[in-house]
Motif scaffolding. Structure first.
Motif, PDB file in Angstrom:
ATOM      1  N   ASP A 107     -72.992  33.564   2.126  1.00 58.84           N
ATOM      2  CA  ASP A 107     -71.655  32.978   1.324  1.00 58.84           C
ATOM      3  C   ASP A 107     -70.993  34.235   0.428  1.00 58.84           C
ATOM      4  O   ASP A 107     -71.669  34.840  -0.220  1.00 58.84           O
ATOM      5  N   PHE A 113     -65.890  30.141  -1.498  1.00 56.08           N
ATOM      6  CA  PHE A 113     -66.717  31.180  -0.694  1.00 56.08           C
ATOM      7  C   PHE A 113     -66.227  31.190   0.769  1.00 56.08           C
ATOM      8  O   PHE A 113     -65.696  30.143   1.002  1.00 56.08           O
ATOM      9  N   VAL A 120     -68.032  35.642  -1.768  1.00 52.81           N
ATOM     10  CA  VAL A 120     -67.050  35.330  -2.772  1.00 52.81           C
ATOM     11  C   VAL A 120     -65.631  35.613  -2.432  1.00 52.81           C
ATOM     12  O   VAL A 120     -65.454  36.545  -2.024  1.00 52.81           O
ATOM     13  N   ASP A 150     -72.444  35.903  -2.725  1.00 52.88           N
ATOM     14  CA  ASP A 150     -73.391  35.030  -3.496  1.00 52.88           C
ATOM     15  C   ASP A 150     -74.579  34.962  -3.299  1.00 52.88           C
ATOM     16  O   ASP A 150     -75.554  34.939  -4.171  1.00 52.88           O
ATOM     17  N   LYS A 151     -74.988  34.815  -2.190  1.00 45.84           N
ATOM     18  CA  LYS A 151     -76.241  34.487  -1.611  1.00 45.84           C
ATOM     19  C   LYS A 151     -76.493  34.708   0.178  1.00 45.84           C
ATOM     20  O   LYS A 151     -75.350  34.606   0.749  1.00 45.84           O
TER      21      LYS A 151
END
Length: 257
Positions: A82, A12, A84, A33-34
């Protein structure tokens, strides 16, 4: 064989701040991702809505935790994401892979985000197989680097490791020649024969190439210059180097009669 498997975050690039996080959430070409939002954060409703529309997980953490994860206590604004980076992987994994890299850059001590961002952009554009960016001793892969790369940092073939010295040792052990750039007393970049497996070392803005890496260098290259110019900025030198390598490879792959 290289055994260091790297950090869990080597997949990330973390961005922080309300506007950068909102920008990546609204870019359909980027996989997030989050998102992590501080419990005390205000003005983040739009970010929550954008994350929900993309199906991105949103976690809540303390303000201190967000600052630690962002690595920037003054500009995180209580939110980070984060993103990718699909071509980013540990250097160890790249060297152990059957289709490992042949030509890479090793960034040693480049601490200015603008320089690192431009190096990532140039090397990616030139088709360099990998850019080794250590986790320590260089600028962090953060929003400043992303901005300088014009977003290319998310898609650059970044290879991660702990330090430049570790990378130099691993590359040398994997059969790479380490060729370092310096302003003078090196072989001309335009005239030297380039080996098929080469790691080109770019030293920092002030200190140059660190001593542990210098000990692994097998050859020194210089860029011929005129007009009493002594040296180039590291990102400008990287651009000259990368496209000279690309020119050589293009001529081999597509010979001109």
């Amino acid at each position: 064989m290289v055994t260091d498997s790297g950090s869990p975050k080597d997949r990330f690039i973390t961005v922080y701040g309300r506007n950068p996080v909102l920008e990546v959430l609204t870019d359909d070409e980027l996989a997030v991702d989050k998102v992590i939002i501080a419990e005390s954060a205000r003005g983040v409703q739009q970010i929550r809505r954008a994350a929900a529309s993309r199906g991105v997980r949103v976690d809540t953490a303390s303000a201190h935790r967000v600052k630690v994860l962002a690595g920037n206590g003054r500009q995180d604004q209580g939110v980070l994401a984060d993103v990718v980076a699909p071509r980013m992987r540990p250097l160890a994994a790249a060297l152990d892979a059957p289709d490992g890299p042949g030509r890479v850059l090793l960034v040693d001590g480049v601490t200015t985000p603008a320089n690192l961002g431009m190096i990532l952009r140039t090397a990616t554009a030139a088709g360099i197989d990998g850019i080794v960016v250590p986790r320590r001793g260089v600028a962090s892969l953060d929003p400043l680097v992303v901005k300088a790369s014009a977003g290319v940092a998310f898609r650059a073939p970044v290879l991660r490791c702990a330090t430049a010295a570790e990378a130099a040792s691993a590359l040398s052990g994997a059969g790479f020649e380490l060729l370092a750039l310096r302003a003078e007393h090196g072989r001309s970049l335009y005239e030297t024969t380039l080996p098929p497996r080469a790691a080109f070392v770019l030293g920092g803005e002030s200190a140059g190439i660190s001593e542990p890496v210098r000990e692994r260098v097998t050859g020194w290259l210089s860029i011929p210059m005129h007009g009493h110019v002594e040296s180039l900025n590291v990102s400008a030198a990287a651009a000259v180097l990368c496209f000279e390598v690309a020119r050589r490879d293009e001529r081999v792959t597509h010979p001109r009669g």
